[in-house]
Write an enzyme that holds these catalytic residues in place. Structure first.
Site, short mmCIF file in Angstrom:
data_model
loop_
_atom_site.label_atom_id
_atom_site.label_comp_id
_atom_site.label_asym_id
_atom_site.label_seq_id
_atom_site.Cartn_x
_atom_site.Cartn_y
_atom_site.Cartn_z
N ASP A 229 0.85 -1.21 0.00
CA ASP A 229 0.00 0.00 0.00
C ASP A 229 0.88 1.25 0.00
OD1 ASP A 229 0.90 -0.25 2.59
OD2 ASP A 229 -1.07 -0.01 3.54
N SER A 230 2.20 1.08 0.10
CA SER A 230 3.14 2.18 -0.10
C SER A 230 2.99 2.75 -1.51
CB SER A 230 4.58 1.72 0.14
OG SER A 230 4.86 0.54 -0.58
N LYS B 180 -1.44 -9.33 2.74
CA LYS B 180 -0.77 -8.87 3.96
C LYS B 180 -1.68 -7.88 4.69
CE LYS B 180 3.08 -6.16 3.87
NZ LYS B 180 2.62 -4.90 4.50
N ASP C 166 -1.13 -5.95 -0.33
CA ASP C 166 -1.54 -5.36 0.95
C ASP C 166 -3.04 -5.11 0.95
OD1 ASP C 166 0.47 -5.01 2.84
OD2 ASP C 166 1.22 -3.17 1.91
N GLU D 6 -1.86 -5.41 8.36
CA GLU D 6 -1.10 -4.87 9.50
C GLU D 6 -1.78 -5.21 10.82
OE1 GLU D 6 -0.25 -0.70 9.00
OE2 GLU D 6 0.66 -1.03 7.03
N GLU E 230 8.66 -4.44 10.80
CA GLU E 230 9.13 -3.15 10.26
C GLU E 230 9.61 -2.23 11.39
OE1 GLU E 230 6.59 -1.22 7.41
OE2 GLU E 230 7.84 0.57 7.39
O1 KIV Z 1 3.61 -1.24 1.69
C1 KIV Z 1 4.79 -1.57 1.84
O2 KIV Z 1 5.68 -1.16 1.08
C2 KIV Z 1 5.13 -2.46 2.93
C3 KIV Z 1 6.57 -2.77 3.13
C4 KIV Z 1 7.22 -1.61 3.78
C5 KIV Z 1 6.77 -4.01 3.90
O3 KIV Z 1 4.28 -2.89 3.62
#
Ligand code: KIV
Length: 245
Positions: free
Chosen positions: A25-26, A93, A64, A95, A162
């Protein structure tokens, strides 16, 4: 593991030795320029996941689940998860764990491989008051340790750690049966993940302490753009062989 948000880079990653690709989600920050990952939406994640999945060949693609998409109850979380899986993700994934244990359990029972994410959880940036290392106090460290055990018990297949102190990441890694993947968590994790644009040196505005640049991508791109500009202005591009007769 590295992040990837588009088809072009996914084609390159498919030729590389990298084992797994994270459609993080980055993307909201790296590609769309927002100041946090809170701006990643279901639609954004689905679009980027489908592009990556089309280019990723036989690489393992993890997507994510975006902010709040797994906090509105099981039915909505399953809809959000289904959308990402049918877009081409092979795992998801999420959180944290507190308050959505039921969602994680149901996803795992539904045949969806789930990856956990502990330590600094970027979707909670405002609760931390900024992107800060987590687990420095005894209380925080104990909480992260216990969350890792809970995630393992719920059936996740791996956990991203992280921005936690290296010794805490090492202890958690030693205590689990499942692998840990670190980012800013030292060398004691089972694997490592970086944001692709950070490790390629393409991110000119921001270079976190933990992100080593494995090439000077920005300099290479700027040099190519300068050469193109020069060639056009000098009249040497396009040449005859680059033109149609
Ligand atoms: O969204 C992302 O880039 C991440 C990584 C930092 C693990 O979750």
């Amino acid at each position: 593991m590295v992040t990837c948000y588009d088809y072009t880079f996914a084609r390159l990653l498919a030729r590389s030795p990298i084992d797994a690709i994270l459609v993080g989600d980055s993307v909201a920050m790296v590609v769309h320029g927002y100041d946090s990952t809170l701006h990643a939406t279901d639609a954004m994640m689905r679009l980027h996941t489908s592009g990556v999945a089309r280019g990723a060949g036989d690489r393992f693609v993890i997507a994510d689940m975006p902010f709040l998409s797994y906090r509105k109850g099981i039915a909505e979380a399953l809809d959000a998860a289904g959308a990402l899986m049918t877009a081409g993700a092979q795992a998801l994934k999420l959180e944290g764990v507190d308050g959505h244990e039921d969602v994680i359990e149901r996803l795992v029972q539904s045949g969806i491989p789930v990856m956990g994410h502990l330590g600094m959880q970027p979707q909670s940036v405002h609760a931390y008051g900024g992107f800060r290392v987590q687990g420095r106090s005894q209380e925080q460290a104990d909480r992260i340790r216990s969350q890792a055990r809970t995630l393992q018990d719920l059936g996740v297949f791996a956990i991203v750690l992280e921005c936690v102190p290296a010794c805490l990441a090492q202890q958690i890694t030693n205590s689990l049966r499942i692998p840990t993947i670190g980012i800013g968590a030292g060398a004691g994790c089972d694997g490592q993940v970086l944001v692709l644009q950070d490790m390629l040196g393409l991110n000119v505005d921001f270079q976190p302490k933990f992100a080593r640049q494995f090439c000077d991508g920005a300099a290479n791109v700027l040099q190519a753009l300068t050469h193109f500009d020069h060639a056009v202005k000098q009249g040497t591009f396009p040449a005859a062989e680059e033109s149609y007769k």
